[in-house]
Design an enzyme around this catalytic site. Structure first.
Site, PDB file in Angstrom:
ATOM      1  N   ALA A  65       1.056  -1.125   0.201  1.00 13.02           N
ATOM      2  CA  ALA A  65      -0.126  -0.101   0.047  1.00 13.02           C
ATOM      3  C   ALA A  65       0.683   1.282   0.137  1.00 13.02           C
ATOM      4  O   ALA A  65       0.804   2.015   0.970  1.00 13.02           O
ATOM      5  CB  ALA A  65      -0.964  -0.050   1.124  1.00 13.02           C
ATOM      6  N   GLY A  66       1.610   1.263  -1.019  1.00 15.24           N
ATOM      7  CA  GLY A  66       2.608   2.419  -1.224  1.00 15.24           C
ATOM      8  C   GLY A  66       1.492   3.403  -2.026  1.00 15.24           C
ATOM      9  O   GLY A  66       0.415   3.692  -1.748  1.00 15.24           O
ATOM     10  N   GLY A 100      -0.558   1.854  -4.847  1.00 16.18           N
ATOM     11  CA  GLY A 100      -1.374   0.725  -4.164  1.00 16.18           C
ATOM     12  C   GLY A 100      -2.337   1.507  -3.509  1.00 16.18           C
ATOM     13  O   GLY A 100      -3.645   1.035  -3.328  1.00 16.18           O
ATOM     14  N   ASN A 116       5.961  -1.278 -11.655  1.00 19.37           N
ATOM     15  CA  ASN A 116       7.143  -0.765 -12.650  1.00 19.37           C
ATOM     16  C   ASN A 116       7.937  -2.092 -13.218  1.00 19.37           C
ATOM     17  O   ASN A 116       8.099  -3.077 -12.476  1.00 19.37           O
ATOM     18  CB  ASN A 116       7.955   0.267 -12.275  1.00 19.37           C
ATOM     19  CG  ASN A 116       7.505   1.597 -12.480  1.00 19.37           C
ATOM     20  OD1 ASN A 116       6.448   1.800 -13.015  1.00 19.37           O
ATOM     21  ND2 ASN A 116       7.918   2.382 -11.429  1.00 19.37           N
ATOM     22  N   LYS A 158       5.909   1.615 -22.029  1.00 17.97           N
ATOM     23  CA  LYS A 158       6.279   2.175 -20.585  1.00 17.97           C
ATOM     24  C   LYS A 158       7.637   1.752 -20.187  1.00 17.97           C
ATOM     25  O   LYS A 158       8.503   2.518 -19.550  1.00 17.97           O
ATOM     26  CB  LYS A 158       5.182   1.810 -19.462  1.00 17.97           C
ATOM     27  CG  LYS A 158       5.582   2.551 -18.431  1.00 17.97           C
ATOM     28  CD  LYS A 158       4.651   2.375 -17.093  1.00 17.97           C
ATOM     29  CE  LYS A 158       4.978   3.088 -16.029  1.00 17.97           C
ATOM     30  NZ  LYS A 158       3.983   3.183 -14.912  1.00 17.97           N
ATOM     31  N   ASN A 193      11.118   4.020 -19.158  1.00 15.40           N
ATOM     32  CA  ASN A 193      11.383   3.998 -17.854  1.00 15.40           C
ATOM     33  C   ASN A 193      13.102   3.552 -17.894  1.00 15.40           C
ATOM     34  O   ASN A 193      13.953   3.991 -17.057  1.00 15.40           O
ATOM     35  CB  ASN A 193      10.762   3.016 -16.853  1.00 15.40           C
ATOM     36  CG  ASN A 193       9.348   3.513 -16.438  1.00 15.40           C
ATOM     37  OD1 ASN A 193       9.164   4.599 -16.601  1.00 15.40           O
ATOM     38  ND2 ASN A 193       8.668   2.482 -16.086  1.00 15.40           N
ATOM     39  N   SER A 230      11.379   7.093  -9.207  1.00 19.59           N
ATOM     40  CA  SER A 230      11.235   6.458  -8.186  1.00 19.59           C
ATOM     41  C   SER A 230      12.617   5.643  -8.078  1.00 19.59           C
ATOM     42  O   SER A 230      12.973   5.641  -6.782  1.00 19.59           O
ATOM     43  CB  SER A 230      10.127   5.358  -8.425  1.00 19.59           C
ATOM     44  OG  SER A 230      10.421   4.657  -9.586  1.00 19.59           O
ATOM     45  N   GLU A 282      14.731  -0.924  -8.964  1.00 23.11           N
ATOM     46  CA  GLU A 282      14.031  -1.860  -9.679  1.00 23.11           C
ATOM     47  C   GLU A 282      14.795  -1.946 -11.271  1.00 23.11           C
ATOM     48  O   GLU A 282      14.414  -2.514 -12.109  1.00 23.11           O
ATOM     49  CB  GLU A 282      12.610  -1.294 -10.228  1.00 23.11           C
ATOM     50  CG  GLU A 282      11.716  -1.133  -9.099  1.00 23.11           C
ATOM     51  CD  GLU A 282      10.459  -0.240  -9.300  1.00 23.11           C
ATOM     52  OE1 GLU A 282       9.383  -0.562  -8.891  1.00 23.11           O
ATOM     53  OE2 GLU A 282      10.772   0.753 -10.102  1.00 23.11           O
TER      54      GLU A 282
END
Length: 291
Positions: free
Chosen positions: A10-11, A14, A100, A179, A183, A249, A261
């Site tokens: 739940a960031g 989320g 992502n 996307k 990124n 991010s 990531e």
């Protein structure tokens, strides 16, 4: 509605997704132990660009059965967060992956009958404690690319009016690659050079580095898809200008000393290039630098 959604992660995104699901009338709870006690209630206060405010309170659930799971952890945290949850998945469970990068579920022992729906969101938000400051609510696409791709699940129609610019998309692979290719240019460069997105447009050396990364991505994706548009640099610079003052991010994670990531963005490109014997020196170098 009686349908219950579990949220794993739940960031920023989320929490946005959980709020939309709650507005649609679904029963929401969070699972996993990333937010303190795993069975404790989780509070989120969302502030939208137009001044609207929304408060959400979601109970924790560490033991209940799971039929619908929203996976919104960082890609690099997926295995650690998801493996303890897998025994709770019911037959034909639905997993929505809102992350992502690509490949975060590869190799995990998922039930053979679960339906995996990919979600791509271009919304922006940042978090301070329990408050989610929403910068922009941009389009979100969902789709699974499987035999049922033309038919959204039953819950989608109920959710769509409550999730701004939510669309069901048949060709999710193309949307994911579009996307990811952007990124793969913006995120690692801004992380490595500790700069906002707009620096890629303003600094000649960074722009040249961006061009090398974009060219390699286009070469690979054109091999995988003959209809690939070969316009990664144009799209990356357009987004960098539109979000000139933003921090990616990956830059935020790198500055904080957290894992990034990179393995699910540039690393994913390298894994696709390997069987084709296609060299991608710019991507290999930036992955090594960020490790």
């Amino acid at each position: 509605m009686s349908l219950r959604w579990h949220i794993l992660g739940a960031g920023n995104l989320g929490s946005l997704a959980g709020a939309a699901l709650q507005r649609a009338g679904f029963d929401i709870c969070h699972t996993g132990a990333r937010h303190g006690a795993a069975d404790a209630s989780l509070h989120r206060h969302l502030i939208y660009p137009d001044g609207r405010q929304e408060s959400c309170q979601w109970p924790g659930d560490t033991t209940g059965p799971i039929t619908h799971l929203l996976i919104a952890t960082k890609a690099q945290d997926t295995a650690t967060a998801l493996l303890p949850v897998l025994p709770r998945l019911r037959a034909a469970a639905t997993l929505v992956r809102l992350q992502n990068g690509l490949g975060s579920l590869d190799g995990l022992p998922l039930p053979a009958d679960c339906r995996i729906i990919e979600a791509i969101s271009n919304s922006g938000a940042w978090r301070a404690g329990d408050t989610i400051n929403v910068v922009a609510e941009n389009p979100t696409w969902m789709g699974d690319g499987g035999a049922a791709a033309l038919t959204p699940p039953d819950w989608f129609d109920a959710l769509q009016p409550h999730w701004p610019a939510l669309h069901w998309h048949v060709d999710m692979r193309r949307q994911q690659w579009l996307k990811l290719s952007v990124n793969a240019v913006i995120n690692p460069l801004t992380a490595l050079h500790d700069c906002p997105n707009g620096a890629l447009c303003d600094d000649p050396a960074l722009r040249a580095h961006a061009a090398r990364l974009a060219d390699e991505a286009d070469q690979l994706l054109a091999r995988l898809d003959p209809d690939w548009p070969n316009d990664t640099l144009v799209r990356a610079l357009h987004l960098a200008r539109a979000t000139a003052q933003n921090t990616s991010s990956m830059r935020a994670d790198y500055r904080a000393g957290r894992p990034t990531e990179i393995d699910y963005i540039n690393g994913w490109l390298l894994r696709q290039a390997a069987p084709l014997a296609l060299p991608m020196p710019a991507h290999a170098a930036i992955v090594a630098a960020l490790h």
